[in-house]
Write a protein that holds these residues in place. Structure first.
Motif, PDB file in Angstrom:
ATOM      1  N   ILE A 564       0.860  -1.186   0.000  1.00 64.39           N
ATOM      2  CA  ILE A 564       0.000   0.000   0.000  1.00 64.39           C
ATOM      3  C   ILE A 564       0.897   1.238   0.000  1.00 64.39           C
ATOM      4  CG2 ILE A 564      -1.687   1.340   1.303  1.00 64.39           C
ATOM      5  CD1 ILE A 564      -2.875  -1.246   2.321  1.00 64.39           C
ATOM      6  N   MET A 565       0.794   2.014  -1.081  1.00 63.27           N
ATOM      7  CA  MET A 565       1.589   3.231  -1.191  1.00 63.27           C
ATOM      8  C   MET A 565       0.831   4.441  -0.667  1.00 63.27           C
ATOM      9  SD  MET A 565       4.125   1.683  -2.389  1.00 63.27           S
ATOM     10  CE  MET A 565       5.222   3.085  -2.571  1.00 63.27           C
ATOM     11  N   GLU A 566      -0.478   4.459  -0.956  1.00 65.72           N
ATOM     12  CA  GLU A 566      -1.319   5.584  -0.509  1.00 65.72           C
ATOM     13  C   GLU A 566      -2.706   5.064  -0.183  1.00 65.72           C
ATOM     14  OE1 GLU A 566       0.798   8.868  -3.509  1.00 65.72           O
ATOM     15  OE2 GLU A 566      -1.299   8.267  -3.802  1.00 65.72           O
ATOM     16  N   MET A 567      -3.398   5.759   0.745  1.00 63.02           N
ATOM     17  CA  MET A 567      -4.759   5.380   1.108  1.00 63.02           C
ATOM     18  C   MET A 567      -5.517   6.630   1.521  1.00 63.02           C
ATOM     19  SD  MET A 567      -6.227   2.793   4.084  1.00 63.02           S
ATOM     20  CE  MET A 567      -4.940   1.619   3.787  1.00 63.02           C
ATOM     21  N   GLY A 568      -6.745   6.776   1.036  1.00 72.68           N
ATOM     22  CA  GLY A 568      -7.574   7.924   1.392  1.00 72.68           C
ATOM     23  C   GLY A 568      -8.697   8.096   0.409  1.00 72.68           C
ATOM     24  N   THR A 569      -9.412   9.225   0.499  1.00 72.43           N
ATOM     25  CA  THR A 569     -10.460   9.537  -0.466  1.00 72.43           C
ATOM     26  C   THR A 569      -9.830  10.145  -1.714  1.00 72.43           C
ATOM     27  OG1 THR A 569     -10.804  11.757   0.398  1.00 72.43           O
ATOM     28  CG2 THR A 569     -12.087   9.980   1.415  1.00 72.43           C
ATOM     29  N   HIS A 570     -10.651  10.348  -2.724  1.00 74.04           N
ATOM     30  CA  HIS A 570     -10.165  10.928  -3.973  1.00 74.04           C
ATOM     31  C   HIS A 570      -9.508  12.295  -3.721  1.00 74.04           C
ATOM     32  CE1 HIS A 570     -10.103  12.176  -8.168  1.00 74.04           C
ATOM     33  NE2 HIS A 570     -10.850  13.240  -7.864  1.00 74.04           N
ATOM     34  N   GLY A 577      -0.439  14.664  -3.703  1.00 76.66           N
ATOM     35  CA  GLY A 577       0.455  14.924  -4.829  1.00 76.66           C
ATOM     36  C   GLY A 577       1.409  13.790  -5.138  1.00 76.66           C
ATOM     37  N   GLY A 578       1.010  12.572  -4.814  1.00 75.60           N
ATOM     38  CA  GLY A 578       1.880  11.414  -5.014  1.00 75.60           C
ATOM     39  C   GLY A 578       1.510  10.588  -6.238  1.00 75.60           C
ATOM     40  N   LEU A 583      -1.053   9.655 -11.606  1.00 76.33           N
ATOM     41  CA  LEU A 583      -1.864   8.787 -12.450  1.00 76.33           C
ATOM     42  C   LEU A 583      -3.125   9.511 -12.915  1.00 76.33           C
ATOM     43  CD1 LEU A 583      -2.176   5.933 -13.622  1.00 76.33           C
ATOM     44  CD2 LEU A 583      -3.336   5.250 -11.516  1.00 76.33           C
ATOM     45  N   TYR A 584      -3.709  10.287 -12.013  1.00 70.25           N
ATOM     46  CA  TYR A 584      -4.927  11.044 -12.331  1.00 70.25           C
ATOM     47  C   TYR A 584      -4.642  12.094 -13.411  1.00 70.25           C
ATOM     48  CZ  TYR A 584      -9.090  13.931 -11.559  1.00 70.25           C
ATOM     49  OH  TYR A 584     -10.258  14.649 -11.721  1.00 70.25           O
ATOM     50  N   ASP A 585      -3.568  12.830 -13.237  1.00 73.23           N
ATOM     51  CA  ASP A 585      -3.196  13.850 -14.228  1.00 73.23           C
ATOM     52  C   ASP A 585      -2.884  13.223 -15.574  1.00 73.23           C
ATOM     53  OD1 ASP A 585      -3.521  15.810 -12.325  1.00 73.23           O
ATOM     54  OD2 ASP A 585      -1.376  15.961 -11.825  1.00 73.23           O
ATOM     55  N   LEU A 586      -2.237  12.060 -15.549  1.00 67.83           N
ATOM     56  CA  LEU A 586      -1.875  11.373 -16.790  1.00 67.83           C
ATOM     57  C   LEU A 586      -3.125  10.949 -17.560  1.00 67.83           C
ATOM     58  CD1 LEU A 586       0.427  10.187 -18.545  1.00 67.83           C
ATOM     59  CD2 LEU A 586       0.218   8.097 -17.193  1.00 67.83           C
TER      60      LEU A 586
END
Length: 595
Positions: A564-570, A577-578, A583-586
């Motif tokens: 698990i690298m990151e966890m949370g809401t959108h 900013g990780g 991935l979202y910006d891409l």
């Protein structure tokens, strides 16, 4: 595996397991044995009656006695025909009944094996085991052991009668017997190896055909028809050559037997004629011995073939019981059934590797590493990550398709290993990216032939997900046959049917494994509305490459190489900013959207 199977004809432990399946058919088995013994006892009667007819009635011109003996022999022939008919019918019925029960057990066992077993076992091989290998077991009863016992008893009975009639003629007739025994033994050993080769080639052919017919679209997409055709020609030629080798041994053996029979008959005519001329033996005895020779050598000739039939049945049985003895089932370690499942899910320091050994896997073999998260009942969790990150492994673990190495997985606070496995899976519905539909009606594909699910429930669910209209446009509506793997439906239509299938079983936990990644944007919008309906009041785990479909998830986990690298809401993940933000910006940039 089959290459190493030798000498199984005398594996009594294996034979005992086969005959254990005959226990429910004790009456049929007992009658089969009785009729086999009756045939052996009746075999020498007809030649003996002919001897009496010639010696006591024909040569003394006793027409009345001749008529009586003729009627007696006709009656005997009718009796033998009747006994032979019922013996053949019962032994074949017994064999088919046994393999029916065995096939049910094999299928039932295969469907309960964990996915790991299918990862390493070709489907074509299992088809061979379940179909053609099982047919060889039927031959153990119809043409194998029972027939061998009957033929052996017939040989013993005929030799005993011949010795009683004239021991000197008997010894003369049996002079070529050692040559026949040697030829039979050589043939038996040669044909055994040839038959094993045939079974191996049948398995290879079935495996190749199953894989290539299932993947015919890939062959055509990449224009591989000619190359695969050449591969098939090689495999098919090896299959042909194996059969030709077995037939070649027959083409040698049977003429040799006929030669030996002719030699025995020649010796009988030579010595019998001399004995008749010197009044040492009657003509009736010599004539009866001619019939005895045919009755004696026929079962001896067939014994080699029947031993090999038995051998192949034992080889097939060994393969079948190897499958049945495969300890690859997910153990149903628990018997707990919750009064009411809510759908709360907890992963507590879960480690998982496909390499399940007593030694801990190496660092690079871990698929999931120390995964922990908590999902309340009714919440939605989205799993994000590159291919191979461990997303699908997470949902496979939840269903207990694979066992974890360390940690624990809880549902409603209970370790899933303590829950009855059928109860657990009945409350989890999974919709996969690659939808599998059976060659059956839409109704049966949705209900999976569960009589508790009515057509009214299916229609109501179809209306909820927006699929009712397209189904009613199909010929026959819900009775429309979708053909194998849903070939007559579009990807979106098949996916909608899989949604209905998931919902109609009323699960508490819903798993969507990239359920919309294979469809166009317009169809995805339709499916997304269906997904929202499906998620209402249910705990959901969603695997998605398109981040636009998971922005409303209660929790998003970013996986990379099983961690698990990151966890949370959108919104929380965007602020980090990780990995998720990149991935979202891409994805938005590739879609040409300016934020």
């Amino acid at each position: 595996m089959a290459n190493n199977i030798t000498g199984k004809t005398y594996d009594w432990g294996l034979l005992k397991r086969v005959f254990a399946y005959a226990k429910p058919y004790k009456a049929v088995f007992a009658w089969s044995i009785f009729l086999t013994l009756a045939l052996a006892a009746l075999a020498p009667v007809r030649p003996y009656l002919i001897q009496l007819t010639l010696d006591k009635f024909v040569f003394f011109n006793d027409s009345s006695g001749l008529l009586n003996m003729t009627l007696l022999m006709i009656g005997l022939l009718l009796l033998q025909t009747l006994v032979q008919y019922y013996q053949t019918l019962l032994t074949n019925t017994l064999g088919q009944s046994v393999i029916k029960d065995l096939r049910i057990d094999v299928f039932n066992h295969i469907t309960k094996l964990r996915l790991k077993y299918f990862d390493k076992t070709p489907i074509g091989q299992l088809i061979t085991r379940t179909v053609s290998d099982l047919e060889t077991i039927a031959d153990i009863f119809s043409q194998g052991l029972i027939s061998i016992v009957g033929d052996s008893l017939q040989i013993i009975t005929i030799i005993a009668v011949m010795l009683y009639a004239d021991w000197r003629l008997t010894l003369i007739v049996l002079v070529p017997m050692p040559f026949l025994m040697i030829a039979t033994y050589i043939f038996k050993e040669a044909i055994k190896s040839a038959f094993q080769d045939v079974r191996n080639q049948v398995s290879a052919l079935n495996t190749f055909l199953q894989e290539h017919i299932s993947g015919v679209s890939i062959i055509q997409y990449f224009a591989r028809e000619e190359q695969e055709y050449k591969k098939f020609k090689v495999i098919n030629a090896e299959h042909r050559d194996a059969h030709i080798r077995s037939n070649w041994y027959y083409s040698i053996f049977f003429p040799v037997v006929e030669l030996i029979v002719a030699l025995s008959l020649g010796l009988l005519v030579w010595y019998g004629s001399k004995s008749i001329l010197t009044n040492q033996v009657s003509p009736g005895v010599v004539v009866s011995f001619i019939m005895y020779i045919n009755m004696l050598f026929r079962p001896i000739r067939e014994l080699a073939d029947k031993f090999n039939t038995l051998q192949m049945g034992m080889v097939g049985a060994d393969r079948i019981f190897t499958v049945l003895d495969t300890d690859e089932k997910t153990p149903n370690t628990g018997n707990l059934v919750l009064p009411q499942m809510r759908g709360e899910i907890t992963f507590d320091q879960v480690w998982f590797s496909y390499r399940q050994t007593e030694e801990m896997p190496a660092d690079n073999e871990w698929i999931l590493k120390n995964i922990s998260f908590h999902l309340k009942a009714g919440e939605t969790l989205a799993l994000v990550g590159a291919t191979g990150a461990g997303k699908s492994s997470t949902i496979n673990i939840l269903n207990r398709f694979y066992e974890i190495s360390k940690g624990q997985v809880l549902v409603d606070g209970v370790n899933i290993r303590n829950l009855d496995i059928n109860y657990l899976r009945s409350h989890i519905a999974t919709v996969l990216q690659d939808v599998f539909l059976f060659s059956d009606t839409i109704q049966n594909n949705i209900s999976l032939n569960n009589p508790a699910i009515t057509l009214e429930q299916i229609i109501a669910t179809a209306k909820d997900v927006g699929a009712h209209e397209f189904i009613m446009r199909l010929p026959g509506g819900y009775q429309y046959d979708v053909q194998e793997r849903g070939a007559t439906l579009s990807v979106g239509q098949a996916q909608l049917i899989s949604f209905i299938r998931a919902l109609v079983h009323q699960p508490k936990i819903l798993v969507l494994d990239e359920a919309t990644s294979s469809v166009d944007t317009e169809t995805e919008h339709l499916l997304q509305n269906a997904i929202e309906k499906m998620m209402e009041g249910r705990t959901a785990i969603v695997i998605a490459h398109r981040l636009s479909t998971i922005q409303n998830a209660d929790k998003i986990i970013v996986l990379e190489k099983g961690e698990i690298m990151e966890m949370g809401t959108h919104q929380e993940l965007l602020k980090l900013g990780g990995y998720y933000k990149r991935l979202y910006d891409l994805q938005f940039a590739s879609a040409g959207i300016v934020k």
